[in-house]
Design a protein around this motif. Sequence first.
Motif, short mmCIF file in Angstrom:
data_model
loop_
_atom_site.label_atom_id
_atom_site.label_comp_id
_atom_site.label_asym_id
_atom_site.label_seq_id
_atom_site.Cartn_x
_atom_site.Cartn_y
_atom_site.Cartn_z
N VAL A 87 0.84 -1.21 0.00
CA VAL A 87 0.00 0.00 0.00
C VAL A 87 0.87 1.25 0.00
CG1 VAL A 87 -1.65 1.35 1.34
CG2 VAL A 87 -1.97 -1.11 1.12
N VAL A 88 1.87 1.26 0.85
CA VAL A 88 2.75 2.44 0.97
C VAL A 88 3.50 2.67 -0.35
CG1 VAL A 88 4.80 3.33 2.14
CG2 VAL A 88 2.98 2.25 3.47
N LEU A 89 4.03 1.61 -0.94
CA LEU A 89 4.80 1.76 -2.17
C LEU A 89 3.93 2.21 -3.35
CD1 LEU A 89 7.15 -1.34 -1.89
CD2 LEU A 89 7.79 1.06 -1.68
N ILE A 90 2.76 1.64 -3.48
CA ILE A 90 1.87 2.04 -4.58
C ILE A 90 1.41 3.49 -4.39
CG2 ILE A 90 -0.32 1.58 -5.75
CD1 ILE A 90 0.13 -1.39 -5.04
N THR A 91 1.12 3.86 -3.17
CA THR A 91 0.73 5.25 -2.89
C THR A 91 1.88 6.20 -3.20
OG1 THR A 91 -0.75 4.46 -1.15
CG2 THR A 91 -0.17 6.80 -1.12
N PHE A 92 3.09 5.80 -2.84
CA PHE A 92 4.27 6.62 -3.14
C PHE A 92 4.44 6.78 -4.65
CE2 PHE A 92 8.86 7.17 -3.73
CZ PHE A 92 9.07 8.28 -2.93
N CYS A 93 4.22 5.70 -5.40
CA CYS A 93 4.32 5.78 -6.86
C CYS A 93 3.29 6.76 -7.43
CB CYS A 93 4.13 4.40 -7.48
SG CYS A 93 5.47 3.25 -7.21
N LEU A 94 2.06 6.65 -6.95
CA LEU A 94 1.00 7.53 -7.44
C LEU A 94 1.29 8.99 -7.11
CD1 LEU A 94 -1.79 7.96 -8.73
CD2 LEU A 94 -2.78 7.56 -6.48
N ILE A 95 1.70 9.25 -5.90
CA ILE A 95 1.98 10.64 -5.51
C ILE A 95 3.14 11.22 -6.30
CG2 ILE A 95 2.83 12.06 -3.59
CD1 ILE A 95 1.11 10.29 -1.74
N ASN A 96 4.21 10.44 -6.48
CA ASN A 96 5.34 10.93 -7.26
C ASN A 96 4.99 11.15 -8.73
OD1 ASN A 96 7.16 11.20 -5.22
ND2 ASN A 96 8.11 9.22 -5.53
N LEU A 97 4.17 10.26 -9.29
CA LEU A 97 3.76 10.43 -10.67
C LEU A 97 2.90 11.69 -10.83
CD1 LEU A 97 3.79 9.23 -13.53
CD2 LEU A 97 1.73 7.96 -12.91
N ILE A 98 1.99 11.91 -9.92
CA ILE A 98 1.16 13.12 -9.99
C ILE A 98 2.02 14.37 -9.84
CG2 ILE A 98 -0.63 14.44 -8.77
CD1 ILE A 98 -2.00 11.74 -8.19
N ALA A 99 2.93 14.35 -8.87
CA ALA A 99 3.78 15.52 -8.63
C ALA A 99 4.67 15.82 -9.84
CB ALA A 99 4.64 15.29 -7.40
N ALA A 100 5.14 14.79 -10.51
CA ALA A 100 6.02 15.00 -11.65
C ALA A 100 5.27 15.42 -12.91
CB ALA A 100 6.82 13.74 -11.93
N ARG A 101 4.00 15.09 -13.00
CA ARG A 101 3.26 15.32 -14.25
C ARG A 101 2.23 16.45 -14.20
NH1 ARG A 101 6.98 12.54 -16.04
NH2 ARG A 101 6.68 10.49 -16.99
N VAL A 102 1.93 16.97 -13.04
CA VAL A 102 0.84 17.94 -12.94
C VAL A 102 1.15 19.23 -13.71
CG1 VAL A 102 1.55 19.03 -10.76
CG2 VAL A 102 -0.85 18.91 -11.36
N GLU A 103 2.38 19.68 -13.69
CA GLU A 103 2.72 20.90 -14.41
C GLU A 103 2.61 20.70 -15.92
OE1 GLU A 103 6.39 24.07 -14.90
OE2 GLU A 103 6.52 22.50 -13.39
N GLY A 106 -1.06 20.49 -16.90
CA GLY A 106 -1.63 21.84 -16.90
C GLY A 106 -1.20 22.63 -18.12
N PHE A 107 0.06 22.46 -18.51
CA PHE A 107 0.56 23.16 -19.69
C PHE A 107 -0.13 22.68 -20.96
CE2 PHE A 107 3.84 23.54 -23.07
CZ PHE A 107 3.90 24.92 -23.13
N ILE A 108 -0.33 21.38 -21.07
CA ILE A 108 -0.96 20.82 -22.27
C ILE A 108 -2.44 21.20 -22.36
CG2 ILE A 108 -1.65 18.67 -23.42
CD1 ILE A 108 0.98 17.47 -22.37
N TYR A 109 -3.15 21.03 -21.26
CA TYR A 109 -4.61 21.21 -21.32
C TYR A 109 -5.07 22.65 -21.07
CZ TYR A 109 -5.29 16.19 -21.54
OH TYR A 109 -5.29 14.88 -21.93
N PHE A 110 -4.29 23.45 -20.39
CA PHE A 110 -4.78 24.77 -19.98
C PHE A 110 -3.89 25.91 -20.45
CE2 PHE A 110 -6.17 21.73 -16.67
CZ PHE A 110 -7.52 21.77 -16.95
N SER A 111 -3.24 25.74 -21.58
CA SER A 111 -2.43 26.83 -22.13
C SER A 111 -3.34 27.94 -22.64
CB SER A 111 -1.56 26.32 -23.28
OG SER A 111 -0.56 25.47 -22.81
#
Length: 158
Positions: A87-103, A106-111
């Motif tokens: 659970v901890v590892l999968i949650t860590f993967c999800l959080i890191n993926l979101i943190a790395a991709r959110v910008e 946002g750039f692609i969809y909300f320019s």
Amino acid sequence: MNQKKFSVGAWVACVAAVLTLAALIVYSVNISAAGYFKNASVANLVLFSILAICALVVAIATGLFKLNGVGGKVLDLVGGCCQIVAVVLITFCLINLIAARVEGLGFIYFSNADVILEVQTPENLASATGTIASMVCYGVAMLASIVSAFLTIRKQEA
């Protein structure tokens, strides 16, 4: 392998492992395909995904053995710890993926209107869709692993 020994918790953990593997495959295809996120890997995502899958497999494997006494308690403890670690590892993967991709998302969809035609190319939109699909797979895998952590792996015998 005798599937009759497995409880609902084992099957949910198996689903979590398969979804984590699917998320990892979608992520790998996403960073190797053309588009905005090409070669934009997330640190330790592959390692932690593989470790989470291994932890789920070990947790499921503990359901195959039936030991009495101290050995049985230790086996149940190891299986439970592996479920929590997953659970901890999968949650860590999800959080890191979101943190790395959110910008980037946002750039692609909300320019703004000045650059939207340059940014929203088919390759970039496909890359963003792949990222979202990977996030969804990790999220569902996380929920499945959380549910499996509250369930037992081995069926209780009457």
